[in-house]
Design a protein around this motif. Sequence first.
Motif, PDB file in Angstrom:
ATOM      1  N   VAL A  10       0.834  -1.200   0.000  1.00 33.57           N
ATOM      2  CA  VAL A  10       0.000   0.000   0.000  1.00 33.57           C
ATOM      3  C   VAL A  10       0.873   1.256   0.000  1.00 33.57           C
ATOM      4  O   VAL A  10       1.786   1.379   0.823  1.00 33.57           O
ATOM      5  CB  VAL A  10      -0.909   0.043   1.254  1.00 33.57           C
ATOM      6  CG1 VAL A  10      -1.803   1.275   1.215  1.00 33.57           C
ATOM      7  CG2 VAL A  10      -1.742  -1.217   1.368  1.00 33.57           C
ATOM      8  N   ASN A  14      -0.625   4.297  -5.313  1.00 32.58           N
ATOM      9  CA  ASN A  14      -0.542   2.979  -5.938  1.00 32.58           C
ATOM     10  C   ASN A  14      -0.022   3.108  -7.371  1.00 32.58           C
ATOM     11  O   ASN A  14      -0.491   2.458  -8.289  1.00 32.58           O
ATOM     12  CB  ASN A  14      -1.897   2.251  -5.910  1.00 32.58           C
ATOM     13  CG  ASN A  14      -1.826   0.794  -6.346  1.00 32.58           C
ATOM     14  OD1 ASN A  14      -2.689   0.314  -7.064  1.00 32.58           O
ATOM     15  ND2 ASN A  14      -0.808   0.071  -5.928  1.00 32.58           N
ATOM     16  N   SER A  18       4.417   0.854  -4.458  1.00 29.92           N
ATOM     17  CA  SER A  18       3.630  -0.371  -4.267  1.00 29.92           C
ATOM     18  C   SER A  18       3.547  -1.185  -5.554  1.00 29.92           C
ATOM     19  O   SER A  18       3.530  -2.415  -5.514  1.00 29.92           O
ATOM     20  CB  SER A  18       2.232  -0.043  -3.738  1.00 29.92           C
ATOM     21  OG  SER A  18       1.556   0.850  -4.600  1.00 29.92           O
ATOM     22  N   SER A  37      -1.820  -4.980  -4.542  1.00 31.24           N
ATOM     23  CA  SER A  37      -1.354  -3.632  -4.256  1.00 31.24           C
ATOM     24  C   SER A  37      -2.540  -2.691  -4.345  1.00 31.24           C
ATOM     25  O   SER A  37      -3.517  -2.962  -5.043  1.00 31.24           O
ATOM     26  CB  SER A  37      -0.242  -3.205  -5.224  1.00 31.24           C
ATOM     27  OG  SER A  37      -0.751  -2.979  -6.520  1.00 31.24           O
ATOM     28  N   SER A  40      -4.346   4.562  -1.043  1.00 26.40           N
ATOM     29  CA  SER A  40      -5.390   5.270  -0.303  1.00 26.40           C
ATOM     30  C   SER A  40      -6.050   6.340  -1.176  1.00 26.40           C
ATOM     31  O   SER A  40      -7.227   6.642  -1.022  1.00 26.40           O
ATOM     32  CB  SER A  40      -4.811   5.890   0.971  1.00 26.40           C
ATOM     33  OG  SER A  40      -3.676   6.682   0.668  1.00 26.40           O
ATOM     34  N   LEU A  69      -7.558   1.231  -2.100  1.00 28.39           N
ATOM     35  CA  LEU A  69      -7.403   0.383  -0.920  1.00 28.39           C
ATOM     36  C   LEU A  69      -8.782   0.079  -0.344  1.00 28.39           C
ATOM     37  O   LEU A  69      -9.561   0.979  -0.094  1.00 28.39           O
ATOM     38  CB  LEU A  69      -6.544   1.108   0.113  1.00 28.39           C
ATOM     39  CG  LEU A  69      -6.361   0.410   1.446  1.00 28.39           C
ATOM     40  CD1 LEU A  69      -5.623  -0.911   1.274  1.00 28.39           C
ATOM     41  CD2 LEU A  69      -5.621   1.316   2.411  1.00 28.39           C
ATOM     42  N   CYS A  80       0.555  -6.764   5.420  1.00 26.54           N
ATOM     43  CA  CYS A  80       0.245  -5.489   4.784  1.00 26.54           C
ATOM     44  C   CYS A  80       1.497  -4.618   4.888  1.00 26.54           C
ATOM     45  O   CYS A  80       1.908  -4.261   5.996  1.00 26.54           O
ATOM     46  CB  CYS A  80      -0.942  -4.834   5.476  1.00 26.54           C
ATOM     47  SG  CYS A  80      -1.452  -3.283   4.724  1.00 26.54           S
ATOM     48  N   THR A  82       3.082  -1.143   4.180  1.00 26.69           N
ATOM     49  CA  THR A  82       2.738   0.234   3.868  1.00 26.69           C
ATOM     50  C   THR A  82       4.001   1.005   3.496  1.00 26.69           C
ATOM     51  O   THR A  82       5.090   0.713   3.985  1.00 26.69           O
ATOM     52  CB  THR A  82       2.038   0.922   5.056  1.00 26.69           C
ATOM     53  OG1 THR A  82       2.897   0.871   6.198  1.00 26.69           O
ATOM     54  CG2 THR A  82       0.724   0.228   5.377  1.00 26.69           C
ATOM     55  N   CYS A  85       1.759   5.688   3.503  1.00 30.33           N
ATOM     56  CA  CYS A  85       0.328   6.011   3.467  1.00 30.33           C
ATOM     57  C   CYS A  85      -0.191   6.438   4.831  1.00 30.33           C
ATOM     58  O   CYS A  85      -1.371   6.711   4.993  1.00 30.33           O
ATOM     59  CB  CYS A  85      -0.497   4.867   2.895  1.00 30.33           C
ATOM     60  SG  CYS A  85      -0.502   3.368   3.873  1.00 30.33           S
ATOM     61  N   CYS A  89      -4.352   3.184   6.259  1.00 32.23           N
ATOM     62  CA  CYS A  89      -4.511   1.738   6.104  1.00 32.23           C
ATOM     63  C   CYS A  89      -5.299   1.187   7.286  1.00 32.23           C
ATOM     64  O   CYS A  89      -4.909   1.390   8.442  1.00 32.23           O
ATOM     65  CB  CYS A  89      -3.151   1.062   6.033  1.00 32.23           C
ATOM     66  SG  CYS A  89      -3.250  -0.676   5.632  1.00 32.23           S
TER      67      CYS A  89
END
Length: 137
Positions: A10, A14, A18, A37, A40, A69, A80, A82, A85, A89
């Motif tokens: 994430v 994106n 990611s 992938s 946000s 997401l 997960c 990150t 972000c 998440c």
Amino acid sequence: MTDKPSVLFVCVHNAGRSQMAAGFLTHLAAGRIEVRSAGSTPATKVNPVAVEAMAEVDIDISAELPKILTVDAVKASDVCVTMGCGDTCPVFPGKRYVDWELDDPAGQPLEKVRPIRDQIEARVRALIDELLPSDMA
């Protein structure tokens, strides 16, 4: 191991980090890990410089599209990862969360994106070593 481990990468758009991470994991794990992938606030397309950087290492992410997401994507993933972000998440008990601090390739020239790509590759390789038994890696 009967079920494949699953990883969700994430970042905000994106479109860069990611997508590169998902490209590396898809390529290097060769179907042994489920890869997702999302972002946000997804961009409209993958960063063309990220696509070019990945093409240099023979991984084609040009057909990928940024995805939003979702809670379902997080719930369906074992890990997960990150990448900048922040708190966007969703967090669920029993999920493993890892934050990779990496520079954002957005707006950067290829010579600045290459080191980011290489850092992502090293971290993906380490993640594969953690998720797959040594006899499968």
